[in-house]
Motif scaffolding. Sequence first.
Motif, mmCIF file in Angstrom:
data_model
loop_
_atom_site.group_PDB
_atom_site.id
_atom_site.type_symbol
_atom_site.label_atom_id
_atom_site.label_comp_id
_atom_site.label_asym_id
_atom_site.label_seq_id
_atom_site.Cartn_x
_atom_site.Cartn_y
_atom_site.Cartn_z
ATOM 1 N N ARG A 85 0.822 -1.018 -0.382
ATOM 2 C CA ARG A 85 0.048 -0.233 0.561
ATOM 3 C C ARG A 85 1.150 1.197 0.156
ATOM 4 O O ARG A 85 2.080 1.278 0.834
ATOM 5 C CB ARG A 85 -0.703 -0.053 1.199
ATOM 6 C CG ARG A 85 -2.008 -0.904 1.125
ATOM 7 C CD ARG A 85 -2.702 -0.755 2.387
ATOM 8 N NE ARG A 85 -3.757 -1.769 2.313
ATOM 9 C CZ ARG A 85 -4.877 -1.730 1.705
ATOM 10 N NH1 ARG A 85 -5.434 -0.449 0.709
ATOM 11 N NH2 ARG A 85 -5.836 -2.999 1.688
ATOM 12 N N VAL A 86 0.882 2.107 -0.519
ATOM 13 C CA VAL A 86 1.353 3.282 -1.154
ATOM 14 C C VAL A 86 -0.238 4.407 -0.285
ATOM 15 O O VAL A 86 -1.033 4.584 -1.427
ATOM 16 C CB VAL A 86 1.781 3.771 -2.104
ATOM 17 C CG1 VAL A 86 2.396 5.395 -2.551
ATOM 18 C CG2 VAL A 86 2.525 2.536 -3.452
ATOM 19 N N ASN A 87 0.435 5.390 0.898
ATOM 20 C CA ASN A 87 -0.181 6.036 1.546
ATOM 21 C C ASN A 87 -1.757 5.691 1.888
ATOM 22 O O ASN A 87 -3.083 6.424 1.495
ATOM 23 C CB ASN A 87 -0.308 7.242 0.866
ATOM 24 C CG ASN A 87 1.288 7.987 0.653
ATOM 25 O OD1 ASN A 87 1.680 8.365 1.151
ATOM 26 N ND2 ASN A 87 1.398 8.580 -0.768
ATOM 27 N N GLY A 88 -1.954 4.701 2.152
ATOM 28 C CA GLY A 88 -3.437 3.883 2.358
ATOM 29 C C GLY A 88 -4.308 3.267 1.237
ATOM 30 O O GLY A 88 -5.134 2.446 0.743
ATOM 31 N N ASN A 89 -3.777 2.955 -0.188
ATOM 32 C CA ASN A 89 -4.613 2.819 -1.594
ATOM 33 C C ASN A 89 -3.340 1.479 -1.743
ATOM 34 O O ASN A 89 -2.276 1.336 -1.225
ATOM 35 C CB ASN A 89 -3.641 4.499 -3.281
ATOM 36 C CG ASN A 89 -4.574 5.438 -1.836
ATOM 37 O OD1 ASN A 89 -6.097 5.325 -1.332
ATOM 38 N ND2 ASN A 89 -4.876 6.102 -2.279
ATOM 39 N N VAL A 140 7.089 6.220 -6.723
ATOM 40 C CA VAL A 140 6.858 6.805 -5.504
ATOM 41 C C VAL A 140 7.869 7.853 -5.330
ATOM 42 O O VAL A 140 9.352 7.708 -5.735
ATOM 43 C CB VAL A 140 6.668 5.832 -4.822
ATOM 44 C CG1 VAL A 140 5.378 4.410 -4.427
ATOM 45 C CG2 VAL A 140 8.305 4.615 -4.955
ATOM 46 N N GLY A 167 8.163 11.408 1.161
ATOM 47 C CA GLY A 167 6.830 11.454 1.561
ATOM 48 C C GLY A 167 5.877 10.672 1.273
ATOM 49 O O GLY A 167 4.947 10.429 3.021
ATOM 50 N N ASP A 168 6.322 9.904 0.983
ATOM 51 C CA ASP A 168 4.542 8.412 0.099
ATOM 52 C C ASP A 168 5.096 7.490 1.967
ATOM 53 O O ASP A 168 6.737 7.158 1.725
ATOM 54 C CB ASP A 168 4.930 7.725 -0.870
ATOM 55 C CG ASP A 168 4.857 8.766 -2.217
ATOM 56 O OD1 ASP A 168 3.765 9.655 -1.540
ATOM 57 O OD2 ASP A 168 5.278 8.651 -3.467
ATOM 58 N N VAL A 169 4.335 6.549 2.018
ATOM 59 C CA VAL A 169 4.191 5.979 3.350
ATOM 60 C C VAL A 169 3.845 4.694 2.678
ATOM 61 O O VAL A 169 2.842 4.958 1.784
ATOM 62 C CB VAL A 169 3.223 6.225 4.355
ATOM 63 C CG1 VAL A 169 2.458 5.327 5.327
ATOM 64 C CG2 VAL A 169 3.641 7.969 5.272
ATOM 65 N N THR A 189 3.529 0.788 3.069
ATOM 66 C CA THR A 189 2.440 -0.736 4.209
ATOM 67 C C THR A 189 2.858 -1.757 3.331
ATOM 68 O O THR A 189 2.120 -1.979 2.192
ATOM 69 C CB THR A 189 1.365 -0.494 3.911
ATOM 70 O OG1 THR A 189 1.417 0.617 4.835
ATOM 71 C CG2 THR A 189 1.314 -1.501 5.766
ATOM 72 N N ARG A 230 8.502 5.485 6.054
ATOM 73 C CA ARG A 230 8.290 6.643 4.914
ATOM 74 C C ARG A 230 9.436 6.318 4.182
ATOM 75 O O ARG A 230 10.507 6.938 4.274
ATOM 76 C CB ARG A 230 8.070 7.690 5.546
ATOM 77 C CG ARG A 230 8.187 8.770 5.107
ATOM 78 C CD ARG A 230 7.922 9.930 6.182
ATOM 79 N NE ARG A 230 6.754 10.072 7.310
ATOM 80 C CZ ARG A 230 6.575 10.482 8.534
ATOM 81 N NH1 ARG A 230 7.386 10.151 8.712
ATOM 82 N NH2 ARG A 230 5.686 10.515 8.426
ATOM 83 N N TYR A 274 14.494 5.095 3.983
ATOM 84 C CA TYR A 274 13.792 5.199 4.422
ATOM 85 C C TYR A 274 13.323 5.297 6.188
ATOM 86 O O TYR A 274 14.827 5.670 6.466
ATOM 87 C CB TYR A 274 12.615 4.239 4.248
ATOM 88 C CG TYR A 274 13.436 3.282 4.628
ATOM 89 C CD1 TYR A 274 13.357 2.968 6.032
ATOM 90 C CD2 TYR A 274 14.546 2.362 4.317
ATOM 91 C CE1 TYR A 274 14.026 1.299 6.655
ATOM 92 C CE2 TYR A 274 15.421 1.099 4.608
ATOM 93 C CZ TYR A 274 15.012 0.308 5.793
ATOM 94 O OH TYR A 274 15.378 -0.549 6.586
#
Length: 136
Positions: free
Chosen positions: A43-47, A56, A59-61, A63, A74, A92
């Motif tokens: 997942r990148v920024n929750g998506n 990417v 600043g991108d997160v 998961t 991050r 990171y």
Amino acid sequence: MGESGQSDAPLAEKIRLDKWLWQARFFKTRGLAASVVRSGHVRVNGNRAGKPAQMVGPGDVLTFTQASRVRVARILAPGTRRGPAPEAQALYDDLSPLPERADETPVSPNPRYEGKGRPTKKERRKLDLNAPGALD
């Protein structure tokens, strides 16, 4: 500015997701990183990331799961190569939750049951002292 009149700076800050995961040493090969992304486990920024070529940047997160652990990172820098581990860790900021411990005492993979299993050297000495004629 490039020949098309657009700034080249935003593209220089972005990198392919699979390439970044490989350069940051989360996965041993780039192909393995790509297959994890393709299977929808990143997942990148929750998506959910749908393709390994997703760009990417800082600043991108991210998961994702690694072995049996959930990793959250991050991105601080895009990176230029797959270098040594200290260089990769500078790419990171690790936001992963600490692994939970159920019990503080170490659990042996082979539990010892009374009268079962091979005795330790200490237990063998104790058995030898109890043998008939051991102290004669």
